[in-house]
Design a protein around this motif. Structure first.
Motif, PDB file in Angstrom:
ATOM      1  N   UNK A 246      75.428  12.685  52.491  1.00 43.85           N
ATOM      2  CA  UNK A 246      74.056  12.776  52.983  1.00 43.85           C
ATOM      3  C   UNK A 246      73.998  13.522  54.311  1.00 43.85           C
ATOM      4  N   UNK A 247      74.925  13.244  55.208  1.00 46.38           N
ATOM      5  CA  UNK A 247      74.966  13.941  56.496  1.00 46.38           C
ATOM      6  C   UNK A 247      75.157  15.442  56.291  1.00 46.38           C
ATOM      7  N   UNK A 248      76.031  15.792  55.332  1.00 46.42           N
ATOM      8  CA  UNK A 248      76.281  17.213  55.063  1.00 46.42           C
ATOM      9  C   UNK A 248      75.024  17.906  54.565  1.00 46.42           C
ATOM     10  N   UNK A 249      74.312  17.261  53.664  1.00 53.42           N
ATOM     11  CA  UNK A 249      73.098  17.866  53.118  1.00 53.42           C
ATOM     12  C   UNK A 249      72.014  17.981  54.175  1.00 53.42           C
ATOM     13  N   UNK A 250      71.785  16.901  54.924  1.00 56.24           N
ATOM     14  CA  UNK A 250      70.742  16.914  55.957  1.00 56.24           C
ATOM     15  C   UNK A 250      71.046  17.977  57.014  1.00 56.24           C
ATOM     16  N   UNK A 251      72.331  18.144  57.344  1.00 59.14           N
ATOM     17  CA  UNK A 251      72.712  19.117  58.354  1.00 59.14           C
ATOM     18  C   UNK A 251      72.665  20.551  57.877  1.00 59.14           C
ATOM     19  N   UNK A 252      72.650  20.744  56.558  1.00 63.81           N
ATOM     20  CA  UNK A 252      72.744  22.100  56.006  1.00 63.81           C
ATOM     21  C   UNK A 252      71.402  22.730  55.683  1.00 63.81           C
ATOM     22  N   UNK A 253      70.342  21.942  55.616  1.00 68.73           N
ATOM     23  CA  UNK A 253      69.050  22.479  55.173  1.00 68.73           C
ATOM     24  C   UNK A 253      67.922  21.967  56.046  1.00 68.73           C
ATOM     25  N   UNK A 254      66.895  22.789  56.149  1.00 68.06           N
ATOM     26  CA  UNK A 254      65.683  22.358  56.849  1.00 68.06           C
ATOM     27  C   UNK A 254      64.721  21.644  55.914  1.00 68.06           C
ATOM     28  N   UNK A 255      65.033  21.622  54.616  1.00 63.90           N
ATOM     29  CA  UNK A 255      64.173  20.975  53.646  1.00 63.90           C
ATOM     30  C   UNK A 255      64.424  19.467  53.639  1.00 63.90           C
ATOM     31  N   UNK A 256      63.416  18.669  53.290  1.00 64.06           N
ATOM     32  CA  UNK A 256      63.636  17.225  53.207  1.00 64.06           C
ATOM     33  C   UNK A 256      64.707  16.893  52.162  1.00 64.06           C
ATOM     34  N   UNK A 257      65.600  16.012  52.533  1.00 62.76           N
ATOM     35  CA  UNK A 257      66.645  15.541  51.612  1.00 62.76           C
ATOM     36  C   UNK A 257      66.264  14.140  51.146  1.00 62.76           C
ATOM     37  N   UNK A 258      66.349  13.918  49.851  1.00 62.39           N
ATOM     38  CA  UNK A 258      66.081  12.611  49.257  1.00 62.39           C
ATOM     39  C   UNK A 258      67.298  12.162  48.467  1.00 62.39           C
ATOM     40  N   UNK A 259      67.338  10.891  48.111  1.00 66.30           N
ATOM     41  CA  UNK A 259      68.468  10.337  47.363  1.00 66.30           C
ATOM     42  C   UNK A 259      67.944   9.495  46.210  1.00 66.30           C
ATOM     43  N   UNK A 260      68.562   9.654  45.055  1.00 65.01           N
ATOM     44  CA  UNK A 260      68.262   8.809  43.898  1.00 65.01           C
ATOM     45  C   UNK A 260      69.489   7.961  43.618  1.00 65.01           C
ATOM     46  N   UNK A 261      69.314   6.647  43.605  1.00 68.12           N
ATOM     47  CA  UNK A 261      70.432   5.720  43.450  1.00 68.12           C
ATOM     48  C   UNK A 261      70.089   4.623  42.452  1.00 68.12           C
ATOM     49  N   UNK A 262      71.054   3.762  42.201  1.00 65.51           N
ATOM     50  CA  UNK A 262      70.839   2.545  41.410  1.00 65.51           C
ATOM     51  C   UNK A 262      70.883   1.333  42.332  1.00 65.51           C
ATOM     52  N   UNK A 263      70.721   0.146  41.760  1.00 62.42           N
ATOM     53  CA  UNK A 263      70.770  -1.066  42.579  1.00 62.42           C
ATOM     54  C   UNK A 263      72.152  -1.290  43.177  1.00 62.42           C
ATOM     55  N   UNK A 264      73.157  -0.765  42.511  1.00 61.98           N
ATOM     56  CA  UNK A 264      74.537  -0.909  42.943  1.00 61.98           C
ATOM     57  C   UNK A 264      75.445  -0.571  41.783  1.00 61.98           C
ATOM     58  N   UNK A 265      76.751  -0.726  42.001  1.00 58.10           N
ATOM     59  CA  UNK A 265      77.696  -0.446  40.919  1.00 58.10           C
ATOM     60  C   UNK A 265      77.625  -1.530  39.844  1.00 58.10           C
TER      61      UNK A 265
END
Length: 350
Positions: free
Chosen positions: A129-148
């Motif tokens: 997430x840090x890599x993506x946020x640092x690489x683009x000026x566009x909003x970064x979002x995440x799609x996840x599950x409740x857990x493993x």
């Protein structure tokens, strides 16, 4: 009207979003769903490392086209450097939003320590997430599950860390990875994520009707919802649910003529985008769902027969002709299913 949600500097003009789905949300589907009124349709899941290598089929999954209200490119990968390069490429391609996949349960994805496997390695997930946020000026979002699994439902904690990093919205599928798609999505569990963060939270999983949509939002407290498998054979669903949430409009499924026009439009768009024979091959899964979702032939066995026949045809013209025949008005009687199967068998033998 539905005010939508704000994701970073992007105003999403609605609260019914369509999930990134491999082999489903390609550019022909995204254009069609958008034309029918969908506010947000993400690309297929795009492997960041392969995108950076410009592998043709992966680049095609991230294809950006005109006429879309938003361009949302979803990246998957386990290497922060590759994700950063993928995010830069997505922005250069015209992405409005860059989404990260921490939710795919497929074994070939989790086996490569990607997708929902990242919920077992939250420190790596945070570096990504840090890599993506640092690489683009566009909003970064995440799609996840409740857990493993049920013993490690860590979505609230991971969402908190995501917000601290600068992620602008979180989508949560109401299942663990180990559930895959079994059981029922736990919309109420998404409320724990909503309580943990201040960024928009989007609830996902098992939403296919207006009642589902209202219940999922009520139980989760989410700001928006995301459709997945519910759009199979129903590219108009997002727009219909948007209206239902906005003003209580009773949903009306497209009539016979409207559906046929949508199916043919989708077929022609797929052939134009991929060429032949690939365009027809890529369309067949959609073709099967269109037939399954149509209320005719009335008998399920006849519908399966029709689907099998249509998916064996090898030219777009033959498919269009067969669709027109299947879609023609029929007066059903008590033995209509037998009559239709006989007609199809006779047509195959001709």
């Amino acid at each position: 009207m539905n005010p939508g949600i704000q994701i970073g500097d992007v105003q999403v003009p609605g609260r019914v979003l369509t999930a990134p789905m491999t082999g489903i949300t390609d550019l022909p589907f995204r254009r069609l769903a958008s034309r029918l009124g969908a506010a947000y349709v993400a690309t297929e899941m795009v492997a960041a490392a392969e995108l950076a290598r410009a592998r043709p089929d992966v680049v095609r999954r991230a294809a950006v086209g005109e006429g879309l209200p938003l361009t949302v490119i979803q990246l998957v990968g386990g290497d922060p450097a590759a994700i950063a390069e993928g995010a830069r490429m997505a922005e250069r391609a015209g992405a409005d939003i860059v989404d990260l996949n921490f939710g795919c349960p497929a074994k070939e994805v989790t086996g490569a320590a990607c997708g929902s496997a990242l919920m077992r390695t939250p420190d790596l997930a945070c570096r990504i997430m840090e890599a993506a946020v640092g690489a683009t000026s566009r909003p970064v979002t995440v799609k996840m599950r409740l857990g493993w699994d049920d013993a490690s439902r860590n979505a609230p904690e991971l969402a908190q860390r995501a917000e601290e990093i600068g992620v602008r919205a979180v989508t949560v599928h109401g299942r663990t990875r180990q559930q895959f798609y079994t059981g029922k999505a736990d919309w109420a569990a998404v409320a724990e994520v909503k309580a943990a963060v201040g960024v928009p939270v989007i609830v996902n999983g098992d939403i296919a009707t207006a009642e589902d949509a209202r219940t999922a939002l009520a139980q989760s407290g989410a700001d928006a919802l995301m459709l997945g498998r519910g759009v199979y054979g129903r590219p108009w669903l997002a727009a219909h649910l948007e209206r239902a949430l906005a003003d209580g409009t009773v949903l009306r499924e497209p009539d016979r003529e409207e559906r046929l026009a949508i199916v043919v439009e989708h077929l022609r768009a797929s052939v134009a985008f991929y060429g032949l024979p690939l365009g027809l091959k890529m369309f067949r899964k959609h073709l099967g769902w269109y037939v399954e979702q149509a209320p005719w032939p009335a008998d399920p066995a006849a519908r399966r027969t029709a689907k099998a026949r249509l998916c064996r045809l090898d030219t777009a013209g033959d498919v269009e002709a067969a669709l027109a025949e299947l879609w023609r008005p029929v007066t059903y009687s008590g033995n209509s299913a037998v009559d239709i199967r006989q007609q199809l068998a006779e047509a195959d033998a001709a």
